[in-house]
Design an enzyme around this catalytic site. Structure first.
Site, PDB file in Angstrom:
ATOM      1  N   GLY A  14       0.836  -1.215   0.000  1.00 13.33           N
ATOM      2  CA  GLY A  14       0.000   0.000   0.000  1.00 13.33           C
ATOM      3  C   GLY A  14       0.861   1.251   0.000  1.00 13.33           C
ATOM      4  N   ARG A  75       0.527  -4.747  -4.871  1.00 16.70           N
ATOM      5  CA  ARG A  75       0.614  -5.693  -3.754  1.00 16.70           C
ATOM      6  C   ARG A  75       1.104  -7.063  -4.230  1.00 16.70           C
ATOM      7  NH1 ARG A  75      -0.992  -3.992   1.128  1.00 16.70           N
ATOM      8  NH2 ARG A  75      -2.417  -2.227   1.260  1.00 16.70           N
ATOM      9  N   ASP A 106       5.059  -5.084   6.302  1.00 23.88           N
ATOM     10  CA  ASP A 106       5.507  -6.400   6.801  1.00 23.88           C
ATOM     11  C   ASP A 106       5.496  -7.499   5.729  1.00 23.88           C
ATOM     12  OD1 ASP A 106       2.742  -6.303   6.818  1.00 23.88           O
ATOM     13  OD2 ASP A 106       2.504  -7.181   8.803  1.00 23.88           O
ATOM     14  N   THR A 128       4.598   2.056   6.325  1.00 25.61           N
ATOM     15  CA  THR A 128       3.169   1.716   6.413  1.00 25.61           C
ATOM     16  C   THR A 128       2.527   2.663   7.409  1.00 25.61           C
ATOM     17  OG1 THR A 128       1.513   0.157   7.272  1.00 25.61           O
ATOM     18  CG2 THR A 128       3.733  -0.140   8.078  1.00 25.61           C
ATOM     19  N   ASP A 130       0.176   1.909   9.157  1.00 23.83           N
ATOM     20  CA  ASP A 130      -0.277   1.110  10.303  1.00 23.83           C
ATOM     21  C   ASP A 130       0.766   1.018  11.416  1.00 23.83           C
ATOM     22  OD1 ASP A 130      -2.584   0.700   8.914  1.00 23.83           O
ATOM     23  OD2 ASP A 130      -2.269  -1.430   8.528  1.00 23.83           O
ATOM     24  N   ASP A 132       2.960  -1.167  11.926  1.00 21.96           N
ATOM     25  CA  ASP A 132       2.997  -2.511  12.525  1.00 21.96           C
ATOM     26  C   ASP A 132       4.204  -3.342  12.079  1.00 21.96           C
ATOM     27  OD1 ASP A 132       2.174  -2.885   9.940  1.00 21.96           O
ATOM     28  OD2 ASP A 132       0.344  -3.973  10.415  1.00 21.96           O
ATOM     29  N   ARG A 174      -5.114  -2.808  10.470  1.00 18.90           N
ATOM     30  CA  ARG A 174      -5.612  -4.172  10.274  1.00 18.90           C
ATOM     31  C   ARG A 174      -5.336  -5.065  11.483  1.00 18.90           C
ATOM     32  NH1 ARG A 174      -3.656  -6.185   4.506  1.00 18.90           N
ATOM     33  NH2 ARG A 174      -2.378  -4.364   4.811  1.00 18.90           N
TER      34      ARG A 174
HETATM   35  O1  F6P Z   1      -1.448   0.245   4.367  1.00 20.44           O
HETATM   36  C1  F6P Z   1      -2.114  -0.617   5.250  1.00 20.44           C
HETATM   37  C2  F6P Z   1      -3.574  -0.516   5.029  1.00 20.44           C
HETATM   38  O2  F6P Z   1      -3.807   0.840   5.065  1.00 20.44           O
HETATM   39  C3  F6P Z   1      -4.507  -1.245   5.991  1.00 20.44           C
HETATM   40  O3  F6P Z   1      -4.765  -0.635   7.215  1.00 20.44           O
HETATM   41  C4  F6P Z   1      -5.742  -1.424   5.140  1.00 20.44           C
HETATM   42  O4  F6P Z   1      -6.589  -2.427   5.613  1.00 20.44           O
HETATM   43  C5  F6P Z   1      -5.162  -1.734   3.818  1.00 20.44           C
HETATM   44  O5  F6P Z   1      -3.929  -1.023   3.770  1.00 20.44           O
HETATM   45  C6  F6P Z   1      -6.044  -1.509   2.635  1.00 20.44           C
HETATM   46  O6  F6P Z   1      -5.346  -1.172   1.479  1.00 20.44           O
HETATM   47  P1  F6P Z   1      -5.590  -1.739  -0.002  1.00 20.44           P
HETATM   48  O7  F6P Z   1      -7.020  -1.651  -0.302  1.00 20.44           O
HETATM   49  O8  F6P Z   1      -4.749  -0.837  -0.853  1.00 20.44           O
HETATM   50  O9  F6P Z   1      -5.081  -3.123  -0.014  1.00 20.44           O
END
Ligand code: F6P
Length: 349
Positions: A14, A75, A106, A128, A130, A132, A174
């Site tokens: 992301g 991704r 991660d 990120t 997040d 995490d 998440r």
């Molecule tokens: O970058 C992490 C995050 O923002 C998560 O918190 C979220 O669930 C996810 O990416 C969603 O991203 P995408 O729809 O781009 O996979």
């Protein structure tokens, strides 16, 4: 570029604010050290498609404050594609890269660790919103997301106050409640719900009692921050997925705040409203902190390559920029430090 030593850079997973600041720092540092710099477009996908660009002074100037990534991202993991790792090794060889800088969360860093063990000369940079990623105090993008979520909460507070309502704001996260806790603490939220503390009917009853008690005290509004990964009776809530590119990926979470809002409305006579912040948290200009962190990480990543210290990830420990082996972020998720939650919790209710 002909005859020059070269490094490569890619962004995977992301997007988040601060990626361009890191690309700029790594590219400019490498150029100063006499390297040519190749950007691999759209994450690992670029190796499958032979999709690259030369990163020169022009392309890497004026981007420190720009959101997103000039390289594009995806991704896609090389391990989900037939012969994926081979494409990566072939690409690195054909481009003559001495080292590859991978910016990722991660999942990406775990794949990078596997490729390193197979012999790829790589280093990682944690990014990120997040926050995490294990092995670093902060990841690029986190502070900007916290600022965006805090701004949203401040605005929702005036709304909730004017209309005498309970406002639930769902934020990203998440597996971990970093954004929810830092933003909630900065806003003075009345409750913060996070993946690390799963919800059940007892906890919902306690939350309802707290919200009603505020009302009885004459405070006619409340602010509740909900991380998207908060579990209710052991389960997360998922959003419908509208694309096929997520094969083999984690599901997209979303909707837990709506579910909880519905339950609170049933159990009390309070007026509830729910907002979801979503992708706004990932977009736009990085705050100064993320630009500086990204710059320090970009410089450090090139230093690691020039010293041939592959298999490392740049990391922040206290105020020190250092590095840790990639096996640390590959080992799992960095959940919230609950000591921070305990501080925020003192101001609940
Ligand atoms: O970058 C992490 C995050 O923002 C998560 O918190 C979220 O669930 C996810 O990416 C969603 O991203 P995408 O729809 O781009 O996979």
């Amino acid at each position: 570029m002909e005859g020059k030593r070269r490094i490569g850079i890619l962004t995977s997973g992301g997007d988040c604010p601060g990626l361009n600041a890191a690309i700029r720092a790594a590219a400019k540092t490498a150029m100063r050290d006499g390297y040519g710099v190749i950007g691999i477009n759209h994450g690992w996908q670029g190796f499958l498609d032979n999709d690259y660009q030369v990163l020169d002074g022009m392309k890497t100037s004026g981007i420190i404050d720009r959101g997103g990534t000039i390289l594009g991202t995806s991704r896609l993991s090389p391990f989900y594609v037939e012969n994926g790792p081979q494409f990566v090794f072939d690409g690195v060889k054909e481009l003559g890269l001495e080292g590859l800088v991978v910016l990722g969360g991660d999942g990406t860093l775990a794949a990078t660790d596997r490729l390193y063990r197979m012999g790829l000369p790589v280093v990682g940079i944690p990014k990120t919103i997040d926050n995490d990623v294990r092995g670093t105090d902060f990841s690029i993008g986190f502070q900007t997301a916290v600022q965006i979520a805090t701004d949203a909460l401040d605005r929702l507070r005036s709304y909730a106050e004017s209309h005498h309502r309970v406002m639930l704001l769902e934020v990203m996260g998440r597996h971990a409640g970093w954004i929810a806790t830092y933003a909630g603490m900065a806003n003075g939220a009345d409750a913060i719900l996070i993946p690390e503390i799963p919800m059940d009917s007892e906890k919902i009853d306690a939350l309802c009692r707290m919200l009603l008690a505020r009302n009885e005290k004459g405070i006619s509004f409340s602010i509740v921050v909900v991380a998207e990964g908060t579990r209710l009776d052991g389960r997360t809530v998922e959003k419908p997925v509208h694309d096929r590119s997520r094969d083999g990926q984690e599901r997209i979470l979303g909707g837990i705040a709506d579910v909880l809002g519905g339950i609170i409305a049933e159990k009390t006579d309070l007026e509830i409203r729910v907002s979801t912040l979503g992708y706004v948290q990932r977009g736009g200009t990085p705050v100064a902190y993320d630009r500086s962190l990204a710059t320090a990480f970009g410089v450090k990543a090139v230093e690691l390559i020039t010293h041939r210290e592959f298999g490392q990830m740049t990391a922040l420990k206290g105020n020190r920029v250092t590095s840790v082996p990639l096996e640390i972020p590959a080992g799992g998720t960095k959940t919230l430090n609950l000591n921070i939650y305990r501080v925020a919790e003192k101001f609940f209710g």
